[in-house]
Motif scaffolding. Structure first.
Motif, PDB file in Angstrom:
ATOM      1  N   ARG A   1     -11.390   2.059  -5.454  1.00 44.40           N
ATOM      2  CA  ARG A   1     -10.837   2.198  -6.805  1.00 44.40           C
ATOM      3  C   ARG A   1      -9.893   1.051  -7.136  1.00 44.40           C
ATOM      4  N   TRP A   2      -8.974   0.729  -6.214  1.00 44.13           N
ATOM      5  CA  TRP A   2      -8.039  -0.332  -6.590  1.00 44.13           C
ATOM      6  C   TRP A   2      -8.681  -1.713  -6.482  1.00 44.13           C
ATOM      7  N   PHE A   3      -9.666  -1.876  -5.621  1.00 45.14           N
ATOM      8  CA  PHE A   3     -10.389  -3.145  -5.588  1.00 45.14           C
ATOM      9  C   PHE A   3     -11.004  -3.421  -6.958  1.00 45.14           C
ATOM     10  N   ALA A   4     -11.578  -2.376  -7.571  1.00 39.99           N
ATOM     11  CA  ALA A   4     -12.177  -2.546  -8.898  1.00 39.99           C
ATOM     12  C   ALA A   4     -11.107  -2.794  -9.949  1.00 39.99           C
ATOM     13  N   ASP A   5     -10.011  -2.046  -9.899  1.00 37.05           N
ATOM     14  CA  ASP A   5      -8.951  -2.182 -10.901  1.00 37.05           C
ATOM     15  C   ASP A   5      -8.252  -3.538 -10.837  1.00 37.05           C
ATOM     16  N   TYR A   6      -8.155  -4.103  -9.626  1.00 36.89           N
ATOM     17  CA  TYR A   6      -7.441  -5.371  -9.447  1.00 36.89           C
ATOM     18  C   TYR A   6      -8.377  -6.574  -9.383  1.00 36.89           C
TER      19      TYR A   6
ATOM     20  N   GLU B   1      -5.821   9.209  -2.617  1.00 38.14           N
ATOM     21  CA  GLU B   1      -4.701   8.718  -3.420  1.00 38.14           C
ATOM     22  C   GLU B   1      -3.876   7.696  -2.651  1.00 38.14           C
ATOM     23  N   HIS B   2      -3.660   7.948  -1.365  1.00 35.64           N
ATOM     24  CA  HIS B   2      -2.875   7.014  -0.556  1.00 35.64           C
ATOM     25  C   HIS B   2      -3.508   5.627  -0.548  1.00 35.64           C
ATOM     26  N   PHE B   3      -4.802   5.573  -0.333  1.00 41.53           N
ATOM     27  CA  PHE B   3      -5.458   4.270  -0.291  1.00 41.53           C
ATOM     28  C   PHE B   3      -5.592   3.656  -1.682  1.00 41.53           C
ATOM     29  N   ARG B   4      -5.713   4.480  -2.720  1.00 41.59           N
ATOM     30  CA  ARG B   4      -5.759   3.923  -4.073  1.00 41.59           C
ATOM     31  C   ARG B   4      -4.472   3.197  -4.420  1.00 41.59           C
ATOM     32  N   LEU B   5      -3.359   3.699  -3.942  1.00 40.00           N
ATOM     33  CA  LEU B   5      -2.064   3.107  -4.264  1.00 40.00           C
ATOM     34  C   LEU B   5      -1.792   1.805  -3.517  1.00 40.00           C
ATOM     35  N   HIS B   6      -2.693   1.406  -2.629  1.00 38.79           N
ATOM     36  CA  HIS B   6      -2.468   0.150  -1.906  1.00 38.79           C
ATOM     37  C   HIS B   6      -2.486  -1.065  -2.834  1.00 38.79           C
ATOM     38  N   GLY B   7      -3.145  -0.969  -3.977  1.00 40.04           N
ATOM     39  CA  GLY B   7      -3.068  -2.091  -4.910  1.00 40.04           C
ATOM     40  C   GLY B   7      -1.641  -2.338  -5.354  1.00 40.04           C
ATOM     41  N   ALA B   8      -0.943  -1.258  -5.720  1.00 40.72           N
ATOM     42  CA  ALA B   8       0.432  -1.393  -6.196  1.00 40.72           C
ATOM     43  C   ALA B   8       1.408  -1.668  -5.071  1.00 40.72           C
TER      44      ALA B   8
END
Length: 499
Positions: free
Chosen positions: A50-55, A170-177
């Motif tokens: 998720r965060w790979f896509a968002d970032y 959720e924990h891994f999604r927040l790794h972007g931030a």
């Protein structure tokens, strides 16, 4: 994929597929239980994706694999199959600008960098998500599994599993931030000739949760991450230790800032401010999205195991965590003892830092915004994990400016350390995680075999003002428990003074 050498009994470590596989041995120094493997894999693949896509990263997600029960991760390609050889830079340059999937990621990277996406995500965590996770965990925590009938307990186990699965996503999604701002800051510091250690030192005091001195739930895991670890409620009560937050000497910050060209100093100030604002997010959310949900799942599984043991269907209630939840609830228990013995055998073996050939992405091929995000992620990987390749024994990356001499407490887990640890001892272990915080608050120093300048051991050492040495190869094997040792962070070495 994995074989045993019958002559020596040693393990053969073979890459689980194509790619550059890095071991997460500072977090997971032992072979993992089957249910935790599933929990970690689905959480990582979904959340990181998720965060790979968002970032706007040019890869799909991080893909974990388990070799002899140990965790290794590699990047999962966004387009095409996994590979052991990167395409030529000109071909990659063209693909990143022509292939639709890469073009979408490039646009996402531009938006993320322009909006500084990490700041609103961090603010949203503290303003909303944090309290939401406290409520959802509390709703499971307040149920006493011992008071449930079998049907109710079955539903409770499944609810605890679903909560833990969502928590890990959720924990891994927040790794972007919680990682990218720090990576961007370190990357630009490198451009200005500022070392990783100098740059990271200015982040001390920005992660209060790393010190572990707040009031915490009793059914959180405290001795590790896996389901066979212990929750605070299962251990003797210990008085909380007040640990003052680290304070940055303004003169040190001024000296680092002075290395930056005057025209770039506003950029340095913003990067440092963003890194400080987000630096504590990882450990803060880790308790609520990881340690507490998994602790509640362990509690539920062990209670189910207790009832099976009473009926003679399981040798010991603790063996419940050697099964998946589906196996446990279906009563498929006969492999539990064999699995436990096998995990113990595998855990006694040393695992390599990496498997497969190292792959370096030609950074110049990426569009500017994507390049910034990608470079940030790669520098976090390089300074957070143990570097691959041969390492000199008892040497590593030092944190702090003063040597310390003390008694070595050599331990594989926080539970082992608690049995013989005395205040002021120098902890010697494979790697640390927040489970070690109560011990580290009393330590005189830290030595770990695994990790880099942004590993948990390095972060907590800076937060507590402790001398530390991370990535010190063979420390657990070479340092005798109880020996007098000198930890010299400046020289980056541990010396055994008296065995």
């Amino acid at each position: 994929m994995t074989t045993i050498d019958g002559m020596t009994g040693t393990l053969e470590w073979v890459a689980p597929g194509k790619g550059d596989w890095r071991g997460l041995h500072d977090h997971f120094p032992r072979a993992l239980t089957p249910q935790y493997q599933r929990l970690l894999e689905q959480g990582m693949v979904h959340g990181e994706g998720r965060w790979f896509a968002d970032y706007g990263l040019p890869v799909r997600t991080l893909q974990p694999a388990f070799v002899h029960g140990r965790v290794f991760v590699t990047a999962d390609p966004l387009v095409g199959p996994a590979t052991n050889r990167m395409p030529p830079a000109p071909a990659l340059w063209l693909a990143l600008r022509v292939v639709p999937a890469f073009r979408r990621r490039s646009r996402a990277a531009r938006r993320a960098v322009a909006d500084r996406r990490w700041l609103p995500e961090t603010e949203h965590w503290y303003a909303h998500e944090r309290s939401d996770w406290e409520r959802r965990n509390s709703a499971i925590d307040c149920v006493d599994p011992r008071a449930l009938n079998e049907a109710e307990l079955t539903d409770h186990v499944r609810a605890a599993l679903a909560n833990a699965e969502e928590g890990y996503r959720e924990h891994f999604r927040l790794h972007g931030a919680d990682l990218i701002p720090t990576g961007m800051y370190l990357a630009r510091c490198a451009d200005w000739g500022i070392s990783d250690m100098q740059a990271a030192a200015l982040l001390a005091g920005s992660s209060p949760a790393s010190r572990g001195d707040q009031v915490l739930p009793r059914w959180r895991l405290v001795t590790g991450y896996d389901l066979d670890e212990r929750c605070a409620a299962e251990l003797p009560e210990r008085a909380p230790v007040a640990t003052p937050g680290a304070v940055i000497d303004p003169a040190i910050e001024d000296a680092v800032r002075a290395q930056v060209p005057a025209a770039d100093q506003p950029e340095f100030d913003q990067l440092l401010a963003d890194a400080r604002a987000t630096y504590g997010l990882r450990d803060d959310n880790g308790m609520l999205t990881g340690a507490w949900p998994v602790g509640l799942l362990r509690r539920a599984m062990v209670e189910y195991g207790r009832r099976l043991a009473q009926r003679g269907e399981l040798a010991d209630a603790e063996h419940a965590v050697e099964l998946t939840v589906d196996e446990l609830l279906a009563g498929h228990t006969r492999d539990a003892v064999t699995r436990l013995a096998e995990r113990r055998r595998l855990s006694a073996q040393l695992a390599p830092a990496a498997l497969g050939p190292p792959l370096e992405l030609p950074m110049r091929a990426a569009p500017p915004a994507m390049r910034r995000v990608l470079r940030a992620m790669l520098i976090i990987r390089d300074v957070g994990f143990t570097p691959p390749g041969p390492r000199e024994p008892l040497c590593g990356v030092g944190i702090g400016n003063e040597s310390v001499v003390g008694r070595a407490c050599v331990a594989g887990t926080p539970s082992e350390a608690l049995a013989g640890f005395e205040p002021g001892d120098i902890l010697v272990t494979v790697g640390t995680c927040p489970a070690w915080n109560a011990i580290l608050a009393l330590a005189g120093g830290i030595v770990t075999e695994e990790g880099g300048p942004l590993s948990h051991a390095a972060v907590i050492a800076r937060e507590l003002g402790l001398p530390a040495l991370v990535g010190a190869a063979e420390a657990v094997a070479r340092v005798p428990d109880g020996a007098t040792i000198e930890l010299d962070p400046v020289a980056g070495r541990v010396t055994i003074r008296q065995s």
